[in-house]
Design an enzyme around this catalytic site. Structure first.
Site, PDB file in Angstrom:
ATOM      1  N   CYS A 160       0.827  -1.207   0.000  1.00 28.32           N
ATOM      2  CA  CYS A 160       0.000   0.000   0.000  1.00 28.32           C
ATOM      3  C   CYS A 160       0.865   1.262   0.000  1.00 28.32           C
ATOM      4  CB  CYS A 160      -0.949   0.022   1.188  1.00 28.32           C
ATOM      5  SG  CYS A 160      -2.216   1.301   1.003  1.00 28.32           S
ATOM      6  N   CYS A 371      -4.985   2.302  -5.069  1.00 27.17           N
ATOM      7  CA  CYS A 371      -4.657   2.827  -3.753  1.00 27.17           C
ATOM      8  C   CYS A 371      -5.789   3.749  -3.303  1.00 27.17           C
ATOM      9  CB  CYS A 371      -3.353   3.621  -3.790  1.00 27.17           C
ATOM     10  SG  CYS A 371      -1.902   2.629  -4.130  1.00 27.17           S
TER      11      CYS A 371
END
Length: 436
Positions: A160, A371
């Site tokens: 991430c 994201c």
């Protein structure tokens, strides 16, 4: 102990559970084993929200036993050694498991030892990380009384990639509510030269940076943390653009290199032994990350220590009956759960086609990842892209009413998606082997 499986899966994280569930869903007779020592499975994408006091940590955890698919054997051990020539995996307990097909999905590991002093400093005092202990992050935010709030991103690949800045945007509003924002300088130090690789999303994020008055320091590679003195030491990995351009100002006549500093703040900093030291009153960081040791020490990796797989088929580049999935793979895209969501159907289709017809399916992975970039309480941007690094929204997500409009811009609908819809899809669809 010794046993043979048609498909052996290493890892009980997002990738391991999803691929096992989908394989079972599509062929219930398959003999599948999962090697996973952990008792608890975490929904880590919510840990940013935990750190900002808007999600319950306990709600991110479920017993691993509740997620292992019916009919799949859970091997509660640590994988240790690969013998791909003999289709064998050996565990730390010296158990041996053979396979027809192997899926390598152990994720990655936090590696604070790659930064001097960080292992001793992690999750103590004013140094925190949502990657390791989001509850401590919340304590740090609650105890912060003003000064320099430093947020930093490592030079290694991380899961991430947007997480190091999400908590920063939330902290900005957290500090405002606590009445300490006006006496706070927020610094974001990162090794790259752009806030985000996708240009359309980067434009939105720089607008957020401007609105929140955040100082971004590009080309800053974290190399050392001095917890006692509260100094983060950085190597500047770009030559200054001229003799009159500097990274930190010693006097009013110094000109700061604008390619290194955006929205410069004159926080306390020093230069020593070729490094720049930034004093902080709190620090949140994404620690360096790498493939687990048993992967890095195996014959399956690239020279960079990540699993070697074909970028389209996810098949190992040397061993045709081995596939990789998730964060452990060396692929030119972001390491996210969204990437796993798109990789899993490719791996499953290829394994099933190999079992049935001894050739690969026609499905390929295009590098899709996304994201969810939280930019404040009730606001989010959804960066979606593939190997091209162009902004490419997923048609499947576009079917949701919440996804109406341009998701490269901040919107409350995307916050609802992040906080409520994505956890629901994770537990009820992805973990149960549905293609979503």
């Amino acid at each position: 102990m010794s046993k043979h499986f048609q498909v052996l899966v290493i890892g009980g994280g997002t990738a391991g559970i999803m691929v096992s569930s989908m394989l079972k869903r599509k062929n219930s007779s398959l003999q599948i084993g999962i090697i996973e020592p952990a008792e608890t499975h975490y929904y880590q994408p919510a840990w940013t929200l935990v750190g900002a006091n808007t999600y319950d940590f306990d709600a991110t955890a479920k017993p691993m036993s509740s997620l292992i698919p019916n009919g799949v054997e859970w091997i509660k051990e640590f994988a240790d050694t690969f013998d791909p020539e003999n289709n064998k995996v050996i565990t730390k307990n010296d158990s041996e498991f053979t396979y027809d097909y192997l899926v390598v999905a152990p994720g990655l590991k936090i590696a604070p030892n790659l930064v001097e002093g960080l292992a001793e400093a992690m999750d103590k005092g004013v140094i925190c990380s949502n990657y390791t202990n989001p509850k401590h992050t919340l304590e740090v935010l609650q105890n912060f009384k003003g000064g320099t709030a430093l947020f930093t991103q490592p030079a290694t690949p991380i899961k991430c990639g947007g997480a190091p800045q999400k908590i920063m945007y939330l902290a900005d509003e957290f500090f405002a509510k606590a009445g300490v924002r006006k006496k706070t300088d927020i610094i974001f130090a990162m090794p790259g030269n752009v806030i985000f690789a996708v240009k359309k999303v980067a434009k939105t994020l720089m607008e957020v940076i401007d609105k929140k008055d955040i100082n971004v320091r590009f080309y800053h590679k974290l190399v050392k943390v001095d917890a006692k003195e509260q100094i983060a030491w950085y190597e500047i990995i770009k030559e200054a653009s001229g003799n009159d351009c500097v990274v930190i100002k010693s006097d009013d006549l110094d000109v700061v290199d604008k390619e290194i500093q955006y929205n410069y703040k004159d926080v306390k900093a020093i230069e020593k032994d070729g490094l720049i030291g930034i004093y902080f009153d709190m620090m949140h960081l994404a620690p360096p990350q790498q493939a687990p040791d048993f992967i890095r020490n195996s014959p399956l990796v690239t020279e960079n220590g990540w699993l070697s797989v074909d970028a389209g088929t996810m098949q190992h580049k040397k061993h045709s009956n081995i596939f990789g999935i998730g964060d452990v793979c060396e692929l030119p895209t972001a390491k996210t759960g969204a990437a796993i969501r798109k990789q899993t159907p490719v791996v499953v289709a290829n394994i099933l086609q190999l079992i049935e017809e001894n050739n690969l399916a026609n499905k390929t992975y295009d590098g899709y990842s996304s994201c969810p970039l939280i930019t404040g309480y009730g606001k989010m941007v959804l960066a979606e892209f593939d190997y091209s690094k162009e902004f490419k929204p997923d048609p499947k997500l576009k079917q949701f009413p919440l996804m109406i409009g341009d998701s490269s811009k901040e919107h409350w609908r995307l916050w609802i998606l992040k906080k409520y819809m994505l956890p629901y899809l994770y537990w009820n669809k992805m973990m149960k082997g549905h293609e979503v």
